[in-house]
Design a protein around this motif. Structure first.
Motif, PDB file in Angstrom:
ATOM      1  N   ARG A   1       1.841 -15.354   3.350  1.00 46.13           N
ATOM      2  CA  ARG A   1       1.866 -16.816   3.250  1.00 46.13           C
ATOM      3  C   ARG A   1       3.229 -17.286   2.763  1.00 46.13           C
ATOM      4  O   ARG A   1       3.923 -16.587   2.041  1.00 46.13           O
ATOM      5  CB  ARG A   1       0.772 -17.284   2.292  1.00 46.13           C
ATOM      6  CG  ARG A   1      -0.622 -16.948   2.823  1.00 46.13           C
ATOM      7  CD  ARG A   1      -1.688 -17.202   1.786  1.00 46.13           C
ATOM      8  NE  ARG A   1      -1.721 -18.591   1.359  1.00 46.13           N
ATOM      9  CZ  ARG A   1      -2.429 -19.023   0.322  1.00 46.13           C
ATOM     10  NH1 ARG A   1      -3.155 -18.180  -0.385  1.00 46.13           N
ATOM     11  NH2 ARG A   1      -2.420 -20.293   0.003  1.00 46.13           N
TER      12      ARG A   1
ATOM     13  N   ARG B   1      -7.119 -10.528  -5.135  1.00 45.81           N
ATOM     14  CA  ARG B   1      -6.030 -10.241  -4.198  1.00 45.81           C
ATOM     15  C   ARG B   1      -6.458 -10.573  -2.775  1.00 45.81           C
ATOM     16  O   ARG B   1      -5.699 -11.135  -1.993  1.00 45.81           O
ATOM     17  CB  ARG B   1      -5.640  -8.762  -4.309  1.00 45.81           C
ATOM     18  CG  ARG B   1      -4.454  -8.367  -3.467  1.00 45.81           C
ATOM     19  CD  ARG B   1      -4.060  -6.925  -3.678  1.00 45.81           C
ATOM     20  NE  ARG B   1      -5.119  -6.006  -3.258  1.00 45.81           N
ATOM     21  CZ  ARG B   1      -5.009  -4.669  -3.297  1.00 45.81           C
ATOM     22  NH1 ARG B   1      -3.909  -4.112  -3.746  1.00 45.81           N
ATOM     23  NH2 ARG B   1      -6.017  -3.911  -2.910  1.00 45.81           N
TER      24      ARG B   1
ATOM     25  N   GLU C   1       1.509  -9.489  -9.896  1.00 44.83           N
ATOM     26  CA  GLU C   1       2.139  -8.959  -8.679  1.00 44.83           C
ATOM     27  C   GLU C   1       1.093  -8.511  -7.658  1.00 44.83           C
ATOM     28  O   GLU C   1       1.261  -8.708  -6.456  1.00 44.83           O
ATOM     29  CB  GLU C   1       3.061  -7.778  -9.030  1.00 44.83           C
ATOM     30  CG  GLU C   1       4.350  -8.205  -9.700  1.00 44.83           C
ATOM     31  CD  GLU C   1       5.190  -7.020 -10.171  1.00 44.83           C
ATOM     32  OE1 GLU C   1       6.413  -7.117 -10.116  1.00 44.83           O
ATOM     33  OE2 GLU C   1       4.605  -6.002 -10.605  1.00 44.83           O
TER      34      GLU C   1
ATOM     35  N   GLU D   1      -0.110 -11.586  -6.068  1.00 45.18           N
ATOM     36  CA  GLU D   1       0.931 -12.107  -5.161  1.00 45.18           C
ATOM     37  C   GLU D   1       0.996 -11.321  -3.861  1.00 45.18           C
ATOM     38  O   GLU D   1       1.241 -11.883  -2.798  1.00 45.18           O
ATOM     39  CB  GLU D   1       2.304 -12.054  -5.844  1.00 45.18           C
ATOM     40  CG  GLU D   1       2.527 -13.162  -6.859  1.00 45.18           C
ATOM     41  CD  GLU D   1       3.768 -12.921  -7.717  1.00 45.18           C
ATOM     42  OE1 GLU D   1       4.059 -13.785  -8.553  1.00 45.18           O
ATOM     43  OE2 GLU D   1       4.429 -11.865  -7.562  1.00 45.18           O
ATOM     44  N   MET D   2       0.782 -10.012  -3.963  1.00 47.82           N
ATOM     45  CA  MET D   2       0.811  -9.201  -2.736  1.00 47.82           C
ATOM     46  C   MET D   2      -0.284  -9.638  -1.768  1.00 47.82           C
ATOM     47  O   MET D   2      -0.131  -9.509  -0.555  1.00 47.82           O
ATOM     48  CB  MET D   2       0.652  -7.711  -3.069  1.00 47.82           C
ATOM     49  CG  MET D   2       1.899  -7.015  -3.562  1.00 47.82           C
ATOM     50  SD  MET D   2       3.346  -7.233  -2.512  1.00 47.82           S
ATOM     51  CE  MET D   2       2.833  -6.379  -1.021  1.00 47.82           C
TER      52      MET D   2
ATOM     53  N   ALA E   1      -0.983 -12.567  -1.116  1.00 48.39           N
ATOM     54  CA  ALA E   1      -0.444 -13.723  -0.398  1.00 48.39           C
ATOM     55  C   ALA E   1       0.836 -13.374   0.343  1.00 48.39           C
ATOM     56  O   ALA E   1       1.615 -14.254   0.708  1.00 48.39           O
ATOM     57  CB  ALA E   1      -0.188 -14.865  -1.379  1.00 48.39           C
ATOM     58  N   TYR E   2       1.045 -12.093   0.604  1.00 45.69           N
ATOM     59  CA  TYR E   2       2.301 -11.625   1.183  1.00 45.69           C
ATOM     60  C   TYR E   2       2.680 -12.359   2.465  1.00 45.69           C
ATOM     61  O   TYR E   2       3.850 -12.661   2.703  1.00 45.69           O
ATOM     62  CB  TYR E   2       2.192 -10.119   1.462  1.00 45.69           C
ATOM     63  CG  TYR E   2       3.453  -9.501   1.994  1.00 45.69           C
ATOM     64  CD1 TYR E   2       4.520  -9.232   1.150  1.00 45.69           C
ATOM     65  CD2 TYR E   2       3.588  -9.191   3.348  1.00 45.69           C
ATOM     66  CE1 TYR E   2       5.678  -8.664   1.637  1.00 45.69           C
ATOM     67  CE2 TYR E   2       4.748  -8.624   3.842  1.00 45.69           C
ATOM     68  CZ  TYR E   2       5.789  -8.359   2.972  1.00 45.69           C
ATOM     69  OH  TYR E   2       6.943  -7.800   3.464  1.00 45.69           O
TER      70      TYR E   2
ATOM     71  N   TYR F   1      -2.542  -6.157   3.673  1.00 43.72           N
ATOM     72  CA  TYR F   1      -2.123  -7.512   3.330  1.00 43.72           C
ATOM     73  C   TYR F   1      -0.852  -7.921   4.067  1.00 43.72           C
ATOM     74  O   TYR F   1      -0.192  -8.879   3.696  1.00 43.72           O
ATOM     75  CB  TYR F   1      -2.017  -7.667   1.811  1.00 43.72           C
ATOM     76  CG  TYR F   1      -3.394  -7.574   1.219  1.00 43.72           C
ATOM     77  CD1 TYR F   1      -4.297  -8.628   1.375  1.00 43.72           C
ATOM     78  CD2 TYR F   1      -3.851  -6.415   0.613  1.00 43.72           C
ATOM     79  CE1 TYR F   1      -5.592  -8.528   0.923  1.00 43.72           C
ATOM     80  CE2 TYR F   1      -5.149  -6.310   0.153  1.00 43.72           C
ATOM     81  CZ  TYR F   1      -6.013  -7.374   0.317  1.00 43.72           C
ATOM     82  OH  TYR F   1      -7.310  -7.276  -0.115  1.00 43.72           O
ATOM     83  N   GLY F   2      -0.494  -7.158   5.097  1.00 41.05           N
ATOM     84  CA  GLY F   2       0.536  -7.625   6.009  1.00 41.05           C
ATOM     85  C   GLY F   2       1.897  -6.964   5.903  1.00 41.05           C
ATOM     86  O   GLY F   2       2.819  -7.333   6.613  1.00 41.05           O
ATOM     87  N   VAL F   3       2.047  -5.989   4.998  1.00 46.36           N
ATOM     88  CA  VAL F   3       3.333  -5.288   4.923  1.00 46.36           C
ATOM     89  C   VAL F   3       3.414  -4.318   6.100  1.00 46.36           C
ATOM     90  O   VAL F   3       2.487  -3.545   6.330  1.00 46.36           O
ATOM     91  CB  VAL F   3       3.459  -4.509   3.600  1.00 46.36           C
ATOM     92  CG1 VAL F   3       4.773  -3.747   3.564  1.00 46.36           C
ATOM     93  CG2 VAL F   3       3.347  -5.445   2.416  1.00 46.36           C
TER      94      VAL F   3
ATOM     95  N   LYS G   1       8.959  -5.953  -3.849  1.00 44.75           N
ATOM     96  CA  LYS G   1       7.534  -5.808  -4.165  1.00 44.75           C
ATOM     97  C   LYS G   1       6.810  -5.109  -3.028  1.00 44.75           C
ATOM     98  O   LYS G   1       5.924  -4.278  -3.261  1.00 44.75           O
ATOM     99  CB  LYS G   1       6.922  -7.177  -4.450  1.00 44.75           C
ATOM    100  CG  LYS G   1       7.329  -7.686  -5.818  1.00 44.75           C
ATOM    101  CD  LYS G   1       6.838  -9.094  -6.087  1.00 44.75           C
ATOM    102  CE  LYS G   1       7.526  -9.603  -7.354  1.00 44.75           C
ATOM    103  NZ  LYS G   1       7.378 -11.055  -7.504  1.00 44.75           N
TER     104      LYS G   1
ATOM    105  N   LYS H   1      10.771 -10.264  -2.817  1.00 45.80           N
ATOM    106  CA  LYS H   1       9.564  -9.994  -2.040  1.00 45.80           C
ATOM    107  C   LYS H   1       9.659  -8.633  -1.335  1.00 45.80           C
ATOM    108  O   LYS H   1       8.699  -7.871  -1.301  1.00 45.80           O
ATOM    109  CB  LYS H   1       9.387 -11.122  -1.006  1.00 45.80           C
ATOM    110  CG  LYS H   1       7.989 -11.176  -0.445  1.00 45.80           C
ATOM    111  CD  LYS H   1       7.740 -12.476   0.300  1.00 45.80           C
ATOM    112  CE  LYS H   1       6.353 -12.420   0.929  1.00 45.80           C
ATOM    113  NZ  LYS H   1       5.983 -13.650   1.614  1.00 45.80           N
TER     114      LYS H   1
END
Ligand code: ATP
Ligand code: MG
Lengths: 206, 287
Positions: free
Chosen positions: A106, A149, A97, A100-101, A103-104, B181-183, B166, B163
């Motif tokens: 993408r 990451r 996870e 994966e974050m 690649a949030y 990371y873009g959140v 998460k 998503k």
């Protein structure tokens, strides 16, 4: 590619960065050295958009476009990716996870899976740790996840903030090899380190 | 040992407290505030379901979803208009506390004017009793438990497998890294307030199966779920669930055993528990 002009960072009365000018070109490996509290992390945070607008003076351009004042997400979307000080993993999320974050932003699942595979090739140790929670890993493994990451975001410019912090000399050596590997693939890198730990790192790619 | 019926009644209350407490913890873990208006979102959810079922004739499960959407949307509006501003740097925690407290009376007053002060009960949604040999359980109580389970399973799926979920968990654990990371943390705050209020609303809708609704119905569940959150450990979702179940069962069993002073006894128990374990059952010990 990246240009900082006359950048000041001030938190209230504390001046963290004074009149900084910095140019980074494509493919460069730039190392920023400085003692405790010299303003290294603040500089990277300013590039990443984490420093509040009111605390920041000067201009930061990327590919001729002004990025100071943009939200962190918009800056990440342009490919400027930071691997923060102290790793800042999501401790209760699994290694998978966490990756994966990275690649949030993408969308393409196939390409994300390909990036995941690349990270596994770079850090084979992580493959069997994918279902472990990040906080259960050792310091060295956590640093691998942090770098992985960052790579999952497909960076154009990768900023590493004291990646060797808290690692044994042996692990530091291995980490240096890995960073060199990433760099040799043409990645543009800004590396921040403290003087005290610079020995080994600089010997490799000063 | 109290009879089975008492435990079932306790479990019905547990369902409400657990769902409420879960929403409260979600909001706390991202916004860093206690939403004191939580009980009024519960109340509004109760009314939405009541009118959807009785006035519009919409089936109960769909009415429940509608209440979640409508009240969740209202919660998002409150986040955007009131909470976001009052939690920005420079404002102390007291201003947002005062504002969400003021909203209690705003929503209760508005509900009183709009819907009247009387108790409103739905006609029995599900008549009948399940015969368990020595005792019976009404289908309505079973429905409360089943709907609550469905809501909690849905929450598990949303938080762990989507998503958005998460992004929510990442933001609650390490907000700076999530935004790197873009959140969009602002967006997550609005979403989480929506989910938290939707949970309160659906709890209020679910209890409408067995109880009538009125503008003040949110007060006790708010206090009980706040206690559940503190017992469970502020910030822990598991704690909210366990705390909610414990409180519901205790409340019912104590009331059965010593009808008169049951609340005194219950709250004393809570205080004793907190004296023994101040961080709550699942909370991290202070450093
Ligand atoms: N968010 C903040 N608010 C207020 N002051 C801050 C903040 N971040 C950093 N500072 C202050 O700014 C100065 C520079 O900090 P910074 O973290 O950028 O230094 P650094 O070079 O990264 O140090 P280190 O080697 O310890 O990581 C320090 O005096 C620090 O206390
Ligand atoms: Mg630093």
């Amino acid at each position: 590619m990246l240009e900082l002009r006359n950048v000041w960072i001030k938190y209230g009365k504390t001046v963290a960065v004074r009149k900084l000018n910095l140019t980074v070109n494509k493919g460069d490996f730039v190392t920023i050295l400085g003692a405790n509290g010299a303003g290294k992390s603040s500089t990277l945070n300013a590039i990443s958009g984490l420093v509040k607008f009111k605390d920041l003076r000067g201009e930061i351009d990327y590919k001729g476009e002004k990025i100071s004042g943009l939200k962190p997400g918009a800056i990440a979307a342009r490919g400027l990716i930071q691997i923060p000080e102290g790793r800042k993993l999501f401790p209760l999320m699994t290694v998978r996870e966490n990756l994966e974050m990275g690649a949030y932003l993408r969308k393409d699942r196939k390409q994300i899976a390909a990036s995941m595979e690349k990270v596994m090739e770079l850090f084979p140790l992580l493959r069997e740790k994918l279902s472990a929670k990040a906080r259960e890993l050792s310091g060295g493994q956590q640093q691998m996840v942090a770098i992985g990451r960052g790579l999952m975001a497909e960076p154009e410019l990768l900023m590493l903030d004291e990646p060797s912090f808290g690692l044994s000399p042996l692990l530091r050596q291995q980490l240096a090899e890995k960073i060199k590997e990433v760099s040799s693939e043409g990645e543009t890198i800004i590396l921040v380190e403290q003087n005290a730990r610079l020995g080994l790192m600089l010997a490799k790619y000063g | 040992m109290p009879p089975a019926g008492i435990w079932i009644d306790g479990l019905v209350q547990s369902c409400i407290y657990m769902t409420m407490a879960f929403g409260m913890v979600l909001v706390f873990s991202i916004l860093g505030i206690l939403n004191w208006t939580h009980g009024q979102f519960y109340m509004l959810g109760g009314f939405v379901v009541y009118y959807a079922v009785t006035a519009a004739g919409i089936p109960f499960p769909l009415s429940l979803l509608i209440s979640g959407a409508v009240v969740g949307g209202l919660g998002m509006l409150v986040e955007k208009v009131v909470i976001e501003r009052l939690t920005s740097p420079g404002y102390g925690i007291l201003s947002v506390t005062a504002a969400t407290n003021a909203l209690i009376f705003f929503f209760e007053g508005a509900a009183g004017m709009g819907f009247g002060l009387m108790n409103k009960g739905m006609a029995t949604v599900l008549p009948g009793v399940l015969d368990m040999g020595s005792f019976g359980v009404s289908y309505q109580k079973i429905a409360v438990i089943v709907f609550t389970l469905i809501i909690m399973v849905a929450m598990y799926i949303v938080l762990n497998l989507t998503k958005v979920g998460k992004a929510i968990r990442a933001t609650s654990q390490e907000p700076d890294a999530a935004s790197l990371y873009g959140v969009s943390v602002k967006w997550v705050r609005v979403i989480i307030m929506g989910i938290g209020c939707a949970l309160a609303a659906m709890a209020g809708g679910v209890i409408g199966i067995v109880q009538s609704v009125n503008p003040f119905m949110g007060r006790i569940p708010m206090i009980m779920s706040l206690l559940a959150v503190v017992i469970g450990g502020l910030g822990s979702l598991t704690g909210a669930i366990v705390g909610g179940i414990m409180l519901g069962l205790l409340n019912s069993v104590i009331a059965y055993s010593i009808s008169y002073y049951s609340e005194v006894a219950l709250f004393m128990l809570v205080i004793i528990l907190l004296l023994i374990r101040p961080q709550g059952l699942f909370g991290a010990a202070p450093k």
